[in-house]
Design a protein around this motif. Structure first.
Motif, PDB file in Angstrom:
ATOM      1  N   GLU A 319       0.813  -1.217   0.000  1.00 13.09           N
ATOM      2  CA  GLU A 319       0.000   0.000   0.000  1.00 13.09           C
ATOM      3  C   GLU A 319       0.844   1.263   0.000  1.00 13.09           C
ATOM      4  OE1 GLU A 319      -4.269  -0.138   1.629  1.00 13.09           O
ATOM      5  OE2 GLU A 319      -3.030  -1.047   3.205  1.00 13.09           O
ATOM      6  N   THR A 320       2.150   1.107   0.224  1.00 10.43           N
ATOM      7  CA  THR A 320       3.069   2.242   0.134  1.00 10.43           C
ATOM      8  C   THR A 320       3.816   2.226  -1.196  1.00 10.43           C
ATOM      9  OG1 THR A 320       3.381   2.273   2.523  1.00 10.43           O
ATOM     10  CG2 THR A 320       5.042   3.395   1.198  1.00 10.43           C
ATOM     11  N   LEU A 321       4.423   1.071  -1.537  1.00  9.53           N
ATOM     12  CA  LEU A 321       5.279   1.028  -2.720  1.00  9.53           C
ATOM     13  C   LEU A 321       4.483   1.077  -4.018  1.00  9.53           C
ATOM     14  CD1 LEU A 321       8.066   0.878  -3.917  1.00  9.53           C
ATOM     15  CD2 LEU A 321       7.994  -1.614  -3.721  1.00  9.53           C
ATOM     16  N   ILE A 322       3.371   0.350  -4.113  1.00 13.14           N
ATOM     17  CA  ILE A 322       2.644   0.328  -5.381  1.00 13.14           C
ATOM     18  C   ILE A 322       2.092   1.706  -5.750  1.00 13.14           C
ATOM     19  CG2 ILE A 322       0.586  -0.601  -6.538  1.00 13.14           C
ATOM     20  CD1 ILE A 322       1.317  -3.335  -5.413  1.00 13.14           C
ATOM     21  N   PRO A 323       1.477   2.473  -4.842  1.00 12.24           N
ATOM     22  CA  PRO A 323       1.091   3.835  -5.214  1.00 12.24           C
ATOM     23  C   PRO A 323       2.285   4.700  -5.630  1.00 12.24           C
ATOM     24  CG  PRO A 323      -0.109   3.149  -3.275  1.00 12.24           C
ATOM     25  CD  PRO A 323       0.927   2.089  -3.530  1.00 12.24           C
ATOM     26  N   PHE A 324       3.445   4.498  -4.995  1.00 12.14           N
ATOM     27  CA  PHE A 324       4.654   5.215  -5.416  1.00 12.14           C
ATOM     28  C   PHE A 324       5.007   4.872  -6.857  1.00 12.14           C
ATOM     29  CE2 PHE A 324       9.283   4.800  -6.016  1.00 12.14           C
ATOM     30  CZ  PHE A 324       9.670   6.128  -5.895  1.00 12.14           C
ATOM     31  N   LEU A 325       4.939   3.585  -7.192  1.00  9.75           N
ATOM     32  CA  LEU A 325       5.254   3.169  -8.555  1.00  9.75           C
ATOM     33  C   LEU A 325       4.236   3.713  -9.554  1.00  9.75           C
ATOM     34  CD1 LEU A 325       6.294  -0.536  -7.873  1.00  9.75           C
ATOM     35  CD2 LEU A 325       7.793   1.417  -8.296  1.00  9.75           C
ATOM     36  N   VAL A 326       2.979   3.729  -9.177  1.00  7.97           N
ATOM     37  CA  VAL A 326       1.958   4.320 -10.041  1.00  7.97           C
ATOM     38  C   VAL A 326       2.287   5.786 -10.307  1.00  7.97           C
ATOM     39  CG1 VAL A 326      -0.472   4.997 -10.195  1.00  7.97           C
ATOM     40  CG2 VAL A 326       0.140   2.705  -9.370  1.00  7.97           C
ATOM     41  N   ALA A 327       2.700   6.496  -9.280  1.00  8.96           N
ATOM     42  CA  ALA A 327       3.048   7.912  -9.437  1.00  8.96           C
ATOM     43  C   ALA A 327       4.250   8.081 -10.361  1.00  8.96           C
ATOM     44  CB  ALA A 327       3.332   8.532  -8.069  1.00  8.96           C
ATOM     45  N   GLN A 328       5.235   7.182 -10.258  1.00 11.52           N
ATOM     46  CA  GLN A 328       6.387   7.260 -11.150  1.00 11.52           C
ATOM     47  C   GLN A 328       5.968   6.995 -12.597  1.00 11.52           C
ATOM     48  OE1 GLN A 328       9.234   8.470  -9.748  1.00 11.52           O
ATOM     49  NE2 GLN A 328       7.771   8.497  -8.044  1.00 11.52           N
ATOM     50  N   TYR A 329       5.047   6.062 -12.789  1.00 13.59           N
ATOM     51  CA  TYR A 329       4.526   5.813 -14.134  1.00 13.59           C
ATOM     52  C   TYR A 329       3.828   7.056 -14.675  1.00 13.59           C
ATOM     53  CZ  TYR A 329       1.343   4.265 -17.769  1.00 13.59           C
ATOM     54  OH  TYR A 329       0.631   4.180 -18.944  1.00 13.59           O
ATOM     55  N   GLN A 330       3.001   7.670 -13.854  1.00  8.70           N
ATOM     56  CA  GLN A 330       2.273   8.858 -14.297  1.00  8.70           C
ATOM     57  C   GLN A 330       3.212  10.013 -14.627  1.00  8.70           C
ATOM     58  OE1 GLN A 330      -0.413   8.780 -10.769  1.00  8.70           O
ATOM     59  NE2 GLN A 330      -2.050   9.052 -12.263  1.00  8.70           N
ATOM     60  N   ALA A 331       4.343  10.057 -13.921  1.00  2.46           N
ATOM     61  CA  ALA A 331       5.316  11.131 -14.147  1.00  2.46           C
ATOM     62  C   ALA A 331       6.256  10.838 -15.319  1.00  2.46           C
ATOM     63  CB  ALA A 331       6.133  11.358 -12.875  1.00  2.46           C
TER      64      ALA A 331
END
Length: 367
Positions: A319-331
């Motif tokens: 719940e911490t790392l996957i949202p971070f990865l989603v944000a990196q994808y979006q960026a």
């Protein structure tokens, strides 16, 4: 009870066969998910081949992505209609879970990899009235519907492409986490990544985020090494044509590498990675050979402060790392489209063959 079309492995070494299965009604902590996509991982193929134990016949799949259809009475994370990524499950109560390391949960092996049933012995999946192996990583997502543990769910925004994000649930978070959570390279340190599949390439990308100095990709396939260079590797070594230890010494000026990620599951490669470490260097062991595999290590060589670090799921708290990865994808910092190849669900055997041949890095099944 609901129905689904699932890719069933009948016996070790067999093909995937599409078959109708029945899903049990959700327990209070379970969620019924309509699958949109599912990544195909080496762990799935290792189980299918018989290299890792799992009760067969059974349904694999542990990089699912889909839409919630029904929730159990105690579920609070999601509601019907939510879009979700699926990852590993954990108990949430043991010391490792309470300490923020659910990938090392006391129940990890039976709950994710080898159990095939709920903790009370009941089946989540059946076929023609007989229970079959399910609940793989809390999901068994090689099916049009999956009955999923609540702790395997990570909610994402409905406008995001599930067919692109599905691999975040295992392969990508494993490679990224091995670097950011486990090795934690200091600014400018070297990083060697053995194997340029999805996990290795994710580790290379994470190395660029960590501002590693030399990022060295080692693989047998030229096309994967080219992609590794595009994604941030400063050096590439073709292990089929070059002397890997000699090249690593040359690149590092004889010092050895500060950090290594071994993602191939080959014990000979692991020995090479450990031998190549600099004093006080660390090797993250990600690749999983068959159970019982052993590797010989020069103990006196370890006295120089070398560290061998086993890693499960990138030591991720999803719940911490996957949202971070989603944000990196979006960026635009995590180019997942460069890694994935889409296959219709019915073509799952072709997808598996594309992994063995090296034609695909990360097949994603589309439902």
């Amino acid at each position: 009870m609901s129905q689904a079309q699932a890719a069933v492995v009948e016996e070790a070494g067999g093909a995937f066969t599409i078959s109708e299965v029945e899903l049990d009604a959700p327990r209070p902590d379970e969620v019924l998910v309509r699958m949109v996509a599912a990544g195909l991982c080496h762990t799935d193929l290792s189980v299918r081949s018989g290299g890792l134990p799992f009760p067969l016949p059974g349904v694999l799949g542990h990089e699912g992505a889909g839409v919630v259809e029904q929730v159990g009475s105690a579920v609070t994370r999601v509601v019907p209609g939510d879009h979700v990524l699926l990852t590993f499950t954990s108990c949430g109560r043991c010391a490792a879970c309470r300490d923020g390391h659910p990938a090392y949960c006391a129940t990890w092996l039976p709950a994710n990899l080898i159990g095939g049933r709920r903790a009370d012995g009941s089946h989540t999946l059946s076929r023609a009235g007989h229970g079959i192996g399910g609940r793989f990583f809390g999901q068994s997502s090689f099916a049009t519907r999956a009955l999923v543990d609540e702790r395997s769910l990570v909610k994402v925004a409905p406008d995001l492409p599930l067919e692109v994000l599905a691999p975040l649930g295992c392969g990508i978070q494993t490679g990224v986490g091995a670097v950011l959570n486990t090795l934690r390279p200091a600014y400018g340190q070297s990083l060697a990544v053995f194997g340029s599949g999805a996990v290795g390439l994710a580790a290379i990308i994470a190395g660029t985020w960590a501002n590693a100095g030399q990022i060295i990709a080692v693989d047998l396939l030229p096309q994967r090494l080219r992609l590794a260079a595009e994604l941030g590797a400063t050096h590439t070594i073709n292990a089929a044509e070059q002397d890997v230890p000699a090249m690593l010494r040359e690149i590092t000026g004889g010092r050895g590498v500060d950090n290594a990620v071994e993602s191939t599951g080959n014990t000979g490669v692991l020995r090479t990675a450990v031998d190549a470490l600099a004093a006080r260097g660390g090797c993250a062991v990600v690749g999983a050979p068959p159970f019982g595999a052993e590797v010989a290590i020069d103990v006196n060589d370890l006295i120089a402060g070398k560290r061998i670090l086993g890693v499960t799921e990138g030591d991720s708290e999803p719940e911490t790392l996957i949202p971070f990865l989603v944000a990196q994808y979006q960026a635009g910092r995590l180019p997942l489209e460069e890694l994935i190849t889409g296959f219709d669900f019915a073509d799952i055997n072709a997808a598996a063959e594309s992994v063995h041949s090296g034609a695909s890095i990360k097949p994603v099944l589309l439902f």
